[in-house]
Design an enzyme around this catalytic site. Sequence first.
Site, PDB file in Angstrom:
ATOM      1  N   VAL A  15       0.830  -1.208   0.000  1.00 25.31           N
ATOM      2  CA  VAL A  15       0.000   0.000   0.000  1.00 25.31           C
ATOM      3  C   VAL A  15       0.867   1.262   0.000  1.00 25.31           C
ATOM      4  O   VAL A  15       0.616   2.200  -0.772  1.00 25.31           O
ATOM      5  CB  VAL A  15      -0.965   0.007   1.211  1.00 25.31           C
ATOM      6  CG1 VAL A  15      -1.875   1.223   1.148  1.00 25.31           C
ATOM      7  CG2 VAL A  15      -1.801  -1.276   1.249  1.00 25.31           C
ATOM      8  N   ARG A  46      11.846  -0.779   7.015  1.00 27.91           N
ATOM      9  CA  ARG A  46      12.727  -1.580   7.854  1.00 27.91           C
ATOM     10  C   ARG A  46      14.106  -1.681   7.236  1.00 27.91           C
ATOM     11  O   ARG A  46      15.121  -1.621   7.902  1.00 27.91           O
ATOM     12  CB  ARG A  46      12.151  -2.992   8.011  1.00 27.91           C
ATOM     13  CG  ARG A  46      11.411  -3.223   9.281  1.00 27.91           C
ATOM     14  CD  ARG A  46      10.887  -4.624   9.339  1.00 27.91           C
ATOM     15  NE  ARG A  46      10.215  -4.999   8.101  1.00 27.91           N
ATOM     16  CZ  ARG A  46       9.174  -5.808   8.021  1.00 27.91           C
ATOM     17  NH1 ARG A  46       8.678  -6.331   9.115  1.00 27.91           N
ATOM     18  NH2 ARG A  46       8.624  -6.113   6.870  1.00 27.91           N
ATOM     19  N   GLU A 128     -10.082   5.170   6.718  1.00 30.69           N
ATOM     20  CA  GLU A 128     -10.992   4.563   5.739  1.00 30.69           C
ATOM     21  C   GLU A 128     -10.495   3.202   5.240  1.00 30.69           C
ATOM     22  O   GLU A 128     -11.272   2.259   5.060  1.00 30.69           O
ATOM     23  CB  GLU A 128     -11.167   5.507   4.539  1.00 30.69           C
ATOM     24  CG  GLU A 128     -12.114   4.991   3.485  1.00 30.69           C
ATOM     25  CD  GLU A 128     -13.531   4.801   4.025  1.00 30.69           C
ATOM     26  OE1 GLU A 128     -14.163   5.805   4.372  1.00 30.69           O
ATOM     27  OE2 GLU A 128     -13.988   3.647   4.096  1.00 30.69           O
ATOM     28  N   GLY A 133     -10.782  -2.002   2.268  1.00 31.61           N
ATOM     29  CA  GLY A 133      -9.902  -1.369   1.282  1.00 31.61           C
ATOM     30  C   GLY A 133     -10.444  -0.099   0.666  1.00 31.61           C
ATOM     31  O   GLY A 133     -10.638   0.910   1.354  1.00 31.61           O
ATOM     32  N   GLY A 186      -2.144 -14.885  -5.510  1.00 31.42           N
ATOM     33  CA  GLY A 186      -1.790 -13.702  -4.715  1.00 31.42           C
ATOM     34  C   GLY A 186      -2.933 -13.172  -3.866  1.00 31.42           C
ATOM     35  O   GLY A 186      -2.845 -12.079  -3.302  1.00 31.42           O
ATOM     36  N   GLU A 189      -2.120 -15.117   1.780  1.00 34.32           N
ATOM     37  CA  GLU A 189      -0.739 -15.137   2.278  1.00 34.32           C
ATOM     38  C   GLU A 189      -0.240 -16.580   2.342  1.00 34.32           C
ATOM     39  O   GLU A 189      -1.057 -17.518   2.371  1.00 34.32           O
ATOM     40  CB  GLU A 189      -0.696 -14.593   3.706  1.00 34.32           C
ATOM     41  CG  GLU A 189      -1.358 -13.264   3.907  1.00 34.32           C
ATOM     42  CD  GLU A 189      -0.399 -12.112   3.770  1.00 34.32           C
ATOM     43  OE1 GLU A 189       0.816 -12.330   3.941  1.00 34.32           O
ATOM     44  OE2 GLU A 189      -0.856 -11.005   3.464  1.00 34.32           O
ATOM     45  N   LYS A 204     -12.205  -6.036  11.550  1.00 25.77           N
ATOM     46  CA  LYS A 204     -13.031  -5.090  10.786  1.00 25.77           C
ATOM     47  C   LYS A 204     -14.448  -5.014  11.370  1.00 25.77           C
ATOM     48  O   LYS A 204     -15.064  -3.950  11.399  1.00 25.77           O
ATOM     49  CB  LYS A 204     -13.070  -5.503   9.321  1.00 25.77           C
ATOM     50  CG  LYS A 204     -11.694  -5.351   8.653  1.00 25.77           C
ATOM     51  CD  LYS A 204     -11.621  -6.116   7.358  1.00 25.77           C
ATOM     52  CE  LYS A 204     -10.253  -5.959   6.710  1.00 25.77           C
ATOM     53  NZ  LYS A 204     -10.083  -6.867   5.555  1.00 25.77           N
TER      54      LYS A 204
HETATM   55  P1  NAP Z   1       3.498  -4.675   3.611  1.00 23.69           P
HETATM   56  O1  NAP Z   1       3.490  -4.848   2.136  1.00 23.69           O
HETATM   57  O2  NAP Z   1       3.942  -5.800   4.456  1.00 23.69           O
HETATM   58  O3  NAP Z   1       4.414  -3.396   3.920  1.00 23.69           O
HETATM   59  C1  NAP Z   1       4.776  -3.040   5.221  1.00 23.69           C
HETATM   60  C2  NAP Z   1       5.797  -1.925   5.129  1.00 23.69           C
HETATM   61  O4  NAP Z   1       6.051  -1.447   6.446  1.00 23.69           O
HETATM   62  C3  NAP Z   1       7.138  -2.334   4.542  1.00 23.69           C
HETATM   63  O5  NAP Z   1       7.621  -1.333   3.683  1.00 23.69           O
HETATM   64  C4  NAP Z   1       8.038  -2.480   5.765  1.00 23.69           C
HETATM   65  O6  NAP Z   1       9.399  -2.143   5.490  1.00 23.69           O
HETATM   66  C5  NAP Z   1       7.440  -1.415   6.664  1.00 23.69           C
HETATM   67  N1  NAP Z   1       7.672  -1.734   8.074  1.00 23.69           N
HETATM   68  C6  NAP Z   1       7.209  -2.795   8.772  1.00 23.69           C
HETATM   69  N2  NAP Z   1       7.616  -2.725  10.048  1.00 23.69           N
HETATM   70  C7  NAP Z   1       8.359  -1.595  10.145  1.00 23.69           C
HETATM   71  C8  NAP Z   1       9.068  -0.975  11.206  1.00 23.69           C
HETATM   72  N3  NAP Z   1       9.100  -1.514  12.427  1.00 23.69           N
HETATM   73  N4  NAP Z   1       9.706   0.199  10.956  1.00 23.69           N
HETATM   74  C9  NAP Z   1       9.671   0.745   9.715  1.00 23.69           C
HETATM   75  N5  NAP Z   1       9.018   0.200   8.669  1.00 23.69           N
HETATM   76  C10 NAP Z   1       8.375  -0.961   8.884  1.00 23.69           C
HETATM   77  O7  NAP Z   1       2.058  -4.242   4.157  1.00 23.69           O
HETATM   78  P2  NAP Z   1       0.806  -3.697   3.312  1.00 23.69           P
HETATM   79  O8  NAP Z   1       0.125  -4.841   2.659  1.00 23.69           O
HETATM   80  O9  NAP Z   1       1.221  -2.525   2.507  1.00 23.69           O
HETATM   81  O10 NAP Z   1      -0.160  -3.239   4.501  1.00 23.69           O
HETATM   82  C11 NAP Z   1       0.075  -2.051   5.223  1.00 23.69           C
HETATM   83  C12 NAP Z   1      -1.152  -1.743   6.102  1.00 23.69           C
HETATM   84  O11 NAP Z   1      -2.286  -1.563   5.256  1.00 23.69           O
HETATM   85  C13 NAP Z   1      -1.533  -2.853   7.076  1.00 23.69           C
HETATM   86  O12 NAP Z   1      -2.035  -2.288   8.266  1.00 23.69           O
HETATM   87  C14 NAP Z   1      -2.637  -3.595   6.353  1.00 23.69           C
HETATM   88  O13 NAP Z   1      -3.515  -4.255   7.235  1.00 23.69           O
HETATM   89  C15 NAP Z   1      -3.319  -2.453   5.660  1.00 23.69           C
HETATM   90  N6  NAP Z   1      -4.093  -2.827   4.463  1.00 23.69           N
HETATM   91  C16 NAP Z   1      -3.467  -3.521   3.471  1.00 23.69           C
HETATM   92  C17 NAP Z   1      -4.202  -3.860   2.336  1.00 23.69           C
HETATM   93  C18 NAP Z   1      -3.554  -4.606   1.206  1.00 23.69           C
HETATM   94  O14 NAP Z   1      -4.225  -4.894   0.200  1.00 23.69           O
HETATM   95  N7  NAP Z   1      -2.276  -4.940   1.266  1.00 23.69           N
HETATM   96  C19 NAP Z   1      -5.556  -3.502   2.244  1.00 23.69           C
HETATM   97  C20 NAP Z   1      -6.149  -2.785   3.285  1.00 23.69           C
HETATM   98  C21 NAP Z   1      -5.397  -2.443   4.389  1.00 23.69           C
HETATM   99  P3  NAP Z   1      10.319  -2.978   4.459  1.00 23.69           P
HETATM  100  O15 NAP Z   1       9.770  -2.655   3.097  1.00 23.69           O
HETATM  101  O16 NAP Z   1      11.671  -2.479   4.657  1.00 23.69           O
HETATM  102  O17 NAP Z   1      10.110  -4.420   4.842  1.00 23.69           O
END
Ligand code: NAP
Length: 426
Positions: A15, A46, A128, A133, A186, A189, A204
């Site tokens: 995201v 990270r 939101e 999503g 995809g 997980e 949710k």
């Molecule tokens: P993601 O792909 O796993 O990305 C997480 C990001 O956070 C990565 O860039 C990671 O860094 C960074 N990160 C994690 N821990 C960290 C820390 N301690 N310090 C600094 N950076 C850190 O996750 P995502 O799918 O984008 O989801 C992000 C949020 O959106 C979550 O809360 C999820 O529930 C929500 N969400 C996601 C979706 C979806 O479709 N994916 C939909 C709705 C809501 P690195 O890149 O260096 O690993």
Amino acid sequence: MPDALKVAVLGCGVVGTQVVRLLTEQADDLTARTGARLELVGVAVRSLDAERDPVVDRALLTTDAAELVTRADLVVELMGGVEPARTLLLSAIEHGASVVTANKALLAADGPTLYAAADAAGVDLYFEAAVAGAVPVVRAVRESLAGDTVRRVLGIVNGTTNFVLDTMASDDLDLERAVKDAQRLGYAEADPTADVEGFDAAAKAAILASLAFHTRVSLDDVAREGITGLTDEDVAWAARTGHVLKLLAVAERLDGGISVRVHPALVPLEHPLAGVRGAFNAVFVEAEAAGQLMFYGPGAGGVPTASAVLGDLVSVARHRVVGGRGPAESFYAELPVLPAHAAVSRFQVRLDVADRPGVLAQVAAALANLGVSIEAVRQTPTGTGPAHLVISTHAATEAARAATVEALAALPVVDRVVSVLRVEGA
Ligand code: NAP
């Protein structure tokens, strides 16, 4: 009025990357819409060495999220998980930033702490993207329906399980193979537990119930059952009886409080939620004045979710430019959250029974003894061996449902209680 607002993005994954893209590519439009330039001042990650989309300016990357949040006007949290997201958002708020998050886990675990901090600091908390999503359901329930009385919310809020159940039905697959398909494409997980066991949907449900009923509801208040107990036979019988199986988040007002739960349910084919296919999400809301509303769309994915995040960002930025704040936490109603056994639904029970006269009367008597009334019975003789009975009941409590299963299983004429499924949306 500020000319520019400093924006920090925490997390640059699925995201976060798309949020950075939209912030960069639509900078001029966003300036026109908010009245100030949204200046990206840092992106916390990270690992500085990980491969990134070229749209992300590497010079903005930092591993020091704690420092970044102290120098931004607006902080967007897209890391996920409860910690360190909570500490970082609280620090951002203390330093005067408005915050936007997509983090359902954090909100369902400890939303009130964030709301209280935002209130004390006079800043905004928007989320939101934390539910469904791109589907604008949080804003609808929190703001558009703020003058109405919500009776019931039924949501397909987990795209993975919807995809799995849809694939089981359309491709005639068992659960394990459908989950593998979802992983290959995809939609799931490598470890699908949070989705298939209903944890994601429960978070949710807690958020939606809090907003709909002006009451604090946390993840621990949500009764949860995932889809792992479902068989391909359950899915096939759902179709045969004019239903489709969905994992539903249900939040409703009952006498004495609210019921908030996540479980698989049979949805009649004519209900709008029955047509929600694949990984799509939908939330069906019943409100006293508005009547029935449905919000539908992509519930996940980097680009759609980024749309919801940017919508929030524009809202909080506008408040910075022209003054005012978005809605604070509303929990004045403080309705009791009822225990799981008080939930009420209709249900469908499938039994293998002895194929001889008088069996139906014994089964009906067992249900009547527990106060469960039958709406319809369908019997399928198998020719040899047991007959298959499908009984649809009128509404009964979860406690009555459990007692019914026990009583039926104990009847000598019943070979096997094959399944007992709730029916919602009828
Ligand atoms: P993601 O792909 O796993 O990305 C997480 C990001 O956070 C990565 O860039 C990671 O860094 C960074 N990160 C994690 N821990 C960290 C820390 N301690 N310090 C600094 N950076 C850190 O996750 P995502 O799918 O984008 O989801 C992000 C949020 O959106 C979550 O809360 C999820 O529930 C929500 N969400 C996601 C979706 C979806 O479709 N994916 C939909 C709705 C809501 P690195 O890149 O260096 O690993």
